[in-house]
Scaffold this motif. Structure first.
Motif, PDB file in Angstrom:
ATOM      1  N   TYR A  83       0.797  -1.220   0.000  1.00 12.49           N
ATOM      2  CA  TYR A  83       0.000   0.000   0.000  1.00 12.49           C
ATOM      3  C   TYR A  83       0.836   1.279   0.000  1.00 12.49           C
ATOM      4  O   TYR A  83       0.387   2.308  -0.474  1.00 12.49           O
ATOM      5  N   LEU A  84       2.025   1.241   0.563  1.00  9.98           N
ATOM      6  CA  LEU A  84       2.832   2.448   0.711  1.00  9.98           C
ATOM      7  C   LEU A  84       4.275   2.124   0.352  1.00  9.98           C
ATOM      8  O   LEU A  84       4.831   1.130   0.825  1.00  9.98           O
ATOM      9  N   SER A  85       4.881   2.949  -0.492  1.00 14.98           N
ATOM     10  CA  SER A  85       6.287   2.803  -0.851  1.00 14.98           C
ATOM     11  C   SER A  85       6.786   4.164  -1.288  1.00 14.98           C
ATOM     12  O   SER A  85       6.333   4.696  -2.304  1.00 14.98           O
ATOM     13  N   GLU A 104       2.481  -2.746   9.197  1.00 16.22           N
ATOM     14  CA  GLU A 104       2.906  -1.497   9.831  1.00 16.22           C
ATOM     15  C   GLU A 104       3.921  -0.777   8.939  1.00 16.22           C
ATOM     16  O   GLU A 104       4.284  -1.277   7.876  1.00 16.22           O
ATOM     17  N   LEU A 105       4.409   0.367   9.389  1.00 18.46           N
ATOM     18  CA  LEU A 105       5.379   1.165   8.653  1.00 18.46           C
ATOM     19  C   LEU A 105       6.793   0.643   8.913  1.00 18.46           C
ATOM     20  O   LEU A 105       7.216   0.516  10.063  1.00 18.46           O
ATOM     21  N   TRP A 106       7.518   0.339   7.820  1.00 18.09           N
ATOM     22  CA  TRP A 106       8.894  -0.166   7.874  1.00 18.09           C
ATOM     23  C   TRP A 106       9.787   0.740   7.048  1.00 18.09           C
ATOM     24  O   TRP A 106       9.315   1.554   6.266  1.00 18.09           O
ATOM     25  N   ALA A 107      11.109   0.561   7.205  1.00 19.59           N
ATOM     26  CA  ALA A 107      12.070   1.341   6.434  1.00 19.59           C
ATOM     27  C   ALA A 107      13.286   0.486   6.105  1.00 19.59           C
ATOM     28  O   ALA A 107      13.624  -0.451   6.838  1.00 19.59           O
ATOM     29  N   SER A 129      -1.930  -1.883  11.447  1.00 20.35           N
ATOM     30  CA  SER A 129      -2.641  -0.654  11.100  1.00 20.35           C
ATOM     31  C   SER A 129      -2.983  -0.565   9.614  1.00 20.35           C
ATOM     32  O   SER A 129      -3.701   0.317   9.198  1.00 20.35           O
ATOM     33  N   VAL A 130      -2.464  -1.488   8.813  1.00 24.26           N
ATOM     34  CA  VAL A 130      -2.625  -1.480   7.356  1.00 24.26           C
ATOM     35  C   VAL A 130      -2.255  -0.086   6.835  1.00 24.26           C
ATOM     36  O   VAL A 130      -3.036   0.622   6.234  1.00 24.26           O
ATOM     37  N   THR A 131      -1.019   0.283   7.097  1.00 29.49           N
ATOM     38  CA  THR A 131      -0.474   1.602   6.786  1.00 29.49           C
ATOM     39  C   THR A 131      -0.567   1.938   5.305  1.00 29.49           C
ATOM     40  O   THR A 131      -0.123   1.172   4.469  1.00 29.49           O
ATOM     41  N   GLY A 132      -1.170   3.082   5.009  1.00 27.31           N
ATOM     42  CA  GLY A 132      -1.236   3.580   3.631  1.00 27.31           C
ATOM     43  C   GLY A 132      -2.224   2.861   2.735  1.00 27.31           C
ATOM     44  O   GLY A 132      -2.127   2.954   1.520  1.00 27.31           O
ATOM     45  N   ASP A 141       9.667  16.547   3.646  1.00 29.91           N
ATOM     46  CA  ASP A 141      10.288  15.337   4.198  1.00 29.91           C
ATOM     47  C   ASP A 141       9.335  14.598   5.142  1.00 29.91           C
ATOM     48  O   ASP A 141       9.751  13.788   5.953  1.00 29.91           O
ATOM     49  N   THR A 142       8.032  14.863   5.009  1.00 30.91           N
ATOM     50  CA  THR A 142       7.032  14.212   5.850  1.00 30.91           C
ATOM     51  C   THR A 142       6.172  13.286   5.000  1.00 30.91           C
ATOM     52  O   THR A 142       5.687  13.677   3.939  1.00 30.91           O
ATOM     53  N   ILE A 143       6.002  12.057   5.481  1.00 32.07           N
ATOM     54  CA  ILE A 143       5.145  11.081   4.808  1.00 32.07           C
ATOM     55  C   ILE A 143       3.788  11.117   5.488  1.00 32.07           C
ATOM     56  O   ILE A 143       3.696  10.921   6.705  1.00 32.07           O
ATOM     57  N   TYR A 144       2.749  11.386   4.724  1.00 37.04           N
ATOM     58  CA  TYR A 144       1.383  11.355   5.223  1.00 37.04           C
ATOM     59  C   TYR A 144       0.722  10.078   4.729  1.00 37.04           C
ATOM     60  O   TYR A 144       0.907   9.689   3.570  1.00 37.04           O
ATOM     61  N   PHE A 145      -0.050   9.423   5.591  1.00 34.10           N
ATOM     62  CA  PHE A 145      -0.691   8.157   5.227  1.00 34.10           C
ATOM     63  C   PHE A 145      -1.871   7.894   6.141  1.00 34.10           C
ATOM     64  O   PHE A 145      -1.977   8.472   7.219  1.00 34.10           O
ATOM     65  N   ASP A 146      -2.753   7.032   5.692  1.00 32.38           N
ATOM     66  CA  ASP A 146      -3.854   6.618   6.555  1.00 32.38           C
ATOM     67  C   ASP A 146      -3.417   5.362   7.317  1.00 32.38           C
ATOM     68  O   ASP A 146      -2.600   4.578   6.834  1.00 32.38           O
ATOM     69  N   ALA A 147      -3.925   5.209   8.512  1.00 35.79           N
ATOM     70  CA  ALA A 147      -3.643   4.029   9.332  1.00 35.79           C
ATOM     71  C   ALA A 147      -4.725   3.904  10.393  1.00 35.79           C
ATOM     72  O   ALA A 147      -5.413   4.876  10.712  1.00 35.79           O
ATOM     73  N   ASP A 148      -4.866   2.707  10.915  1.00 34.93           N
ATOM     74  CA  ASP A 148      -5.858   2.420  11.951  1.00 34.93           C
ATOM     75  C   ASP A 148      -5.119   2.001  13.209  1.00 34.93           C
ATOM     76  O   ASP A 148      -4.369   1.021  13.198  1.00 34.93           O
TER      77      ASP A 148
END
Length: 188
Positions: A83-85, A104-107, A129-132, A141-148
Motif C-alpha cells: 500500500y505504501l512505498s 505497519e510502517l517499515w524502512a 494498522s494497514v499503513t497507507g 520530508d514528511t510522509i502522510y498516510f492513513d492508518a488504523d
C-alpha cells in the motif's frame, strides 16, 4: 526479472529469482507490490520458493540480485510496499507485515543496508494498522498516510524522519530489528 535495452533493442532475463528447478513456483512476480530505483539499484517486491513476497534488490552496475530482508520468515511473506512505498533521502519507507505486529510502517536504509520497523501503530494482537491502504503522500520530508490504531479507526497519520541522510544506526544486517530510528509517527 527481465530487462530491455532500448538502444540496441535487446531483451534478456536478468535473473531467475524463483527457479522452478529450486522448488519455486512458476512466478516470482517481481514488482508486484512495489518497485523503485535508488541510484543504480532496483528495489522491488518478489516471491522466492514457497515464501510469499519480500523485499529484493538488483544492482544494475554489477548485475547482482539479492533478498534485502526476510521481514516475515517462513511461508508467509511481508508483502512490502503493498500500500505504501516512498523514498526519502536514501531510505525507502514501506508497509509490511512481520507476522507478529501485522501491517505497519517499515524502512530500509539503502546506504547501510539496515531494515527496521518504524512504527507499531496498531498495538493490539497482530492485525496491524494497514499503513497507507487508502492514501500515502510525501510532502517535503514528511510522509502522510492513513492508518488504523485500533482505537480511533482509520485516520490521517504522518511520519517525519528527524535525520533524512542517516536514518538508522544498524550494523548493516537485514531483517526485523536491525537499526534504530530517531524519528516519530503521529496522528492528526
Amino acid at each position: 526479472l527481465w530487462a530491455h535495452d532500448t538502444s540496441n533493442h535487446s531483451t534478456w532475463r536478468v535473473t531467475d529469482i524463483n527457479s522452478v528447478s529450486l522448488g519455486g513456483a512458476e512466478d516470482a512476480d517481481p514488482g508486484y507490490y512495489s518497485a523503485m530505483l535508488v541510484g543504480d539499484t532496483l528495489y522491488f517486491s518478489a516471491r522466492l520458493g514457497s515464501q510469499d513476497m519480500e523485499l529484493w534488490a538488483h544492482d544494475t552496475s554489477n548485475h547482482s540480485t539479492w533478498q534485502v530482508a526476510d521481514i516475515n520468515p517462513g511461508s508467509y511473506g511481508s508483502n512490502p510496499g503493498q500500500y505504501l512505498s516512498v523514498l526519502v533521502g536514501d531510505t525507502i519507507y514501506f508497509d509490511a507485515s512481520d507476522g507478529t505486529t501485522g501491517g505497519e510502517l517499515w524502512a530500509h536504509d539503502t546506504s547501510n543496508h539496515s531494515t527496521w520497523q518504524v512504527a507499531n501503530i496498531w498495538t493490539q494482537n497482530g492485525f496491524g494498522s494497514v499503513t497507507g491502504q487508502h492514501m500515502s503522500m510525501l510532502v517535503g520530508d514528511t510522509i502522510y498516510f492513513d492508518a488504523d490504531d485500533g482505537v480511533s479507526s482509520r485516520e490521517l497519520w504522518a511520519h517525519q524522519p528527524s535525520e533524512i541522510a542517516s536514518q538508522s544506526g544498524g550494523s548493516g544486517s537485514s531483517g526485523s530489528g536491525s537499526g534504530s530510528s530517531s524519528s516519530s509517527a503521529f496522528a492528526y
